[in-house]
Design an enzyme around this catalytic site. Sequence first.
Site, mmCIF file in Angstrom:
data_model
loop_
_atom_site.group_PDB
_atom_site.id
_atom_site.type_symbol
_atom_site.label_atom_id
_atom_site.label_comp_id
_atom_site.label_asym_id
_atom_site.label_seq_id
_atom_site.Cartn_x
_atom_site.Cartn_y
_atom_site.Cartn_z
ATOM 1 N N ASP A 30 0.849 -1.196 0.000
ATOM 2 C CA ASP A 30 0.000 0.000 0.000
ATOM 3 C C ASP A 30 0.882 1.243 0.000
ATOM 4 O O ASP A 30 1.901 1.308 0.691
ATOM 5 C CB ASP A 30 -0.913 -0.001 1.232
ATOM 6 C CG ASP A 30 -2.076 0.963 1.080
ATOM 7 O OD1 ASP A 30 -3.219 0.511 0.933
ATOM 8 O OD2 ASP A 30 -1.832 2.207 1.100
ATOM 9 N N ILE A 31 0.480 2.239 -0.774
ATOM 10 C CA ILE A 31 1.267 3.469 -0.899
ATOM 11 C C ILE A 31 1.246 4.285 0.391
ATOM 12 O O ILE A 31 2.136 5.112 0.621
ATOM 13 C CB ILE A 31 0.738 4.309 -2.088
ATOM 14 C CG1 ILE A 31 1.812 5.254 -2.613
ATOM 15 C CG2 ILE A 31 -0.540 5.061 -1.730
ATOM 16 C CD1 ILE A 31 1.464 5.876 -3.959
ATOM 17 N N ASN A 87 -12.874 -3.308 2.231
ATOM 18 C CA ASN A 87 -13.778 -2.173 2.382
ATOM 19 C C ASN A 87 -14.754 -2.164 1.205
ATOM 20 O O ASN A 87 -14.415 -2.561 0.093
ATOM 21 C CB ASN A 87 -12.995 -0.861 2.434
ATOM 22 C CG ASN A 87 -12.116 -0.757 3.668
ATOM 23 O OD1 ASN A 87 -12.499 -1.185 4.751
ATOM 24 N ND2 ASN A 87 -10.917 -0.206 3.521
ATOM 25 N N GLN A 94 -14.590 2.689 1.085
ATOM 26 C CA GLN A 94 -13.785 2.231 -0.050
ATOM 27 C C GLN A 94 -13.433 3.439 -0.901
ATOM 28 O O GLN A 94 -14.308 4.204 -1.309
ATOM 29 C CB GLN A 94 -14.573 1.207 -0.879
ATOM 30 C CG GLN A 94 -13.784 0.667 -2.056
ATOM 31 C CD GLN A 94 -14.581 -0.362 -2.866
ATOM 32 O OE1 GLN A 94 -15.761 -0.598 -2.604
ATOM 33 N NE2 GLN A 94 -13.937 -0.965 -3.851
ATOM 34 N N HIS A 100 -10.333 -5.193 -3.774
ATOM 35 C CA HIS A 100 -9.012 -5.499 -3.219
ATOM 36 C C HIS A 100 -9.155 -5.894 -1.769
ATOM 37 O O HIS A 100 -10.070 -5.453 -1.082
ATOM 38 C CB HIS A 100 -8.064 -4.296 -3.343
ATOM 39 C CG HIS A 100 -8.610 -3.012 -2.793
ATOM 40 N ND1 HIS A 100 -9.548 -2.256 -3.449
ATOM 41 C CD2 HIS A 100 -8.356 -2.359 -1.631
ATOM 42 C CE1 HIS A 100 -9.845 -1.182 -2.733
ATOM 43 N NE2 HIS A 100 -9.143 -1.234 -1.612
ATOM 44 N N HIS A 102 -7.109 -5.773 1.799
ATOM 45 C CA HIS A 102 -5.973 -5.235 2.555
ATOM 46 C C HIS A 102 -5.468 -6.319 3.490
ATOM 47 O O HIS A 102 -6.262 -7.016 4.128
ATOM 48 C CB HIS A 102 -6.416 -4.073 3.461
ATOM 49 C CG HIS A 102 -6.880 -2.848 2.787
ATOM 50 N ND1 HIS A 102 -6.130 -1.690 2.740
ATOM 51 C CD2 HIS A 102 -8.036 -2.545 2.160
ATOM 52 C CE1 HIS A 102 -6.803 -0.731 2.121
ATOM 53 N NE2 HIS A 102 -7.974 -1.224 1.757
HETATM 54 P P1 5GP Z 1 -9.776 1.411 0.075
HETATM 55 O O1 5GP Z 1 -9.985 2.664 0.848
HETATM 56 O O2 5GP Z 1 -10.380 1.509 -1.308
HETATM 57 O O3 5GP Z 1 -10.199 0.178 0.808
HETATM 58 O O4 5GP Z 1 -8.217 1.243 -0.078
HETATM 59 C C1 5GP Z 1 -7.481 1.782 -1.124
HETATM 60 C C2 5GP Z 1 -6.035 1.689 -0.719
HETATM 61 O O5 5GP Z 1 -5.259 1.881 -1.870
HETATM 62 C C3 5GP Z 1 -5.598 2.755 0.295
HETATM 63 O O6 5GP Z 1 -5.065 2.112 1.447
HETATM 64 C C4 5GP Z 1 -4.570 3.571 -0.445
HETATM 65 O O7 5GP Z 1 -3.494 3.986 0.365
HETATM 66 C C5 5GP Z 1 -4.126 2.632 -1.547
HETATM 67 N N1 5GP Z 1 -3.727 3.287 -2.770
HETATM 68 C C6 5GP Z 1 -4.375 4.277 -3.433
HETATM 69 N N2 5GP Z 1 -3.719 4.617 -4.547
HETATM 70 C C7 5GP Z 1 -2.618 3.822 -4.598
HETATM 71 C C8 5GP Z 1 -1.548 3.699 -5.528
HETATM 72 O O8 5GP Z 1 -1.460 4.395 -6.541
HETATM 73 N N3 5GP Z 1 -0.596 2.761 -5.244
HETATM 74 C C9 5GP Z 1 -0.667 1.960 -4.132
HETATM 75 N N4 5GP Z 1 0.318 1.088 -3.945
HETATM 76 N N5 5GP Z 1 -1.668 2.060 -3.235
HETATM 77 C C10 5GP Z 1 -2.624 2.970 -3.471
#
Ligand code: 5GP
Length: 114
Positions: A30-31, A87, A94, A100, A102
């Site tokens: 994760d970034i 999420n 989300q 995805h 985590h």
């Molecule tokens: P969500 O909130 O959709 O469950 O999680 C999305 C996740 O993707 C977040 O934890 C966010 O930090 C990660 N994320 C968003 N954009 C990027 C990206 O460009 N590269 C990577 N490696 N992670 C990302």
Amino acid sequence: MTDCIFCKIVSGALPCAKIYEDDEMLAFHDISPQAPVHFLVVPKKHIATIMDCTGADSGLLGRLIVCAQNRAVELGLGEKGGRFIINCKEHGLQTVPHLHIHVLGGRVMGWPPG
Ligand code: 5GP
Ligand code: ZN
């Protein structure tokens, strides 16, 4: 999907810190890590949310979880475990609409979620 961040990562149009790849799954860090270990596993096929899955996706969902578990073990979470999270949509906060999971570990997680 051309405007999807994770589809762009899958296609190689955007970079990632890759952990694992096969013909169906991609795992990458994760970034914005929220724990000492925090990575994502995505199916290469674009599915927006877990709510968009049907029975036909049962195999893919099983392999997604097993892929996440295998990567977690490889990254040292096998003994103490961690958190596996999907999420979903607005109430699940989300932010990337490409399915995805985590995986977080390396510290004790809080419960219940806020
Ligand atoms: P969500 O909130 O959709 O469950 O999680 C999305 C996740 O993707 C977040 O934890 C966010 O930090 C990660 N994320 C968003 N954009 C990027 C990206 O460009 N590269 C990577 N490696 N992670 C990302
Ligand atoms: Zn996508």
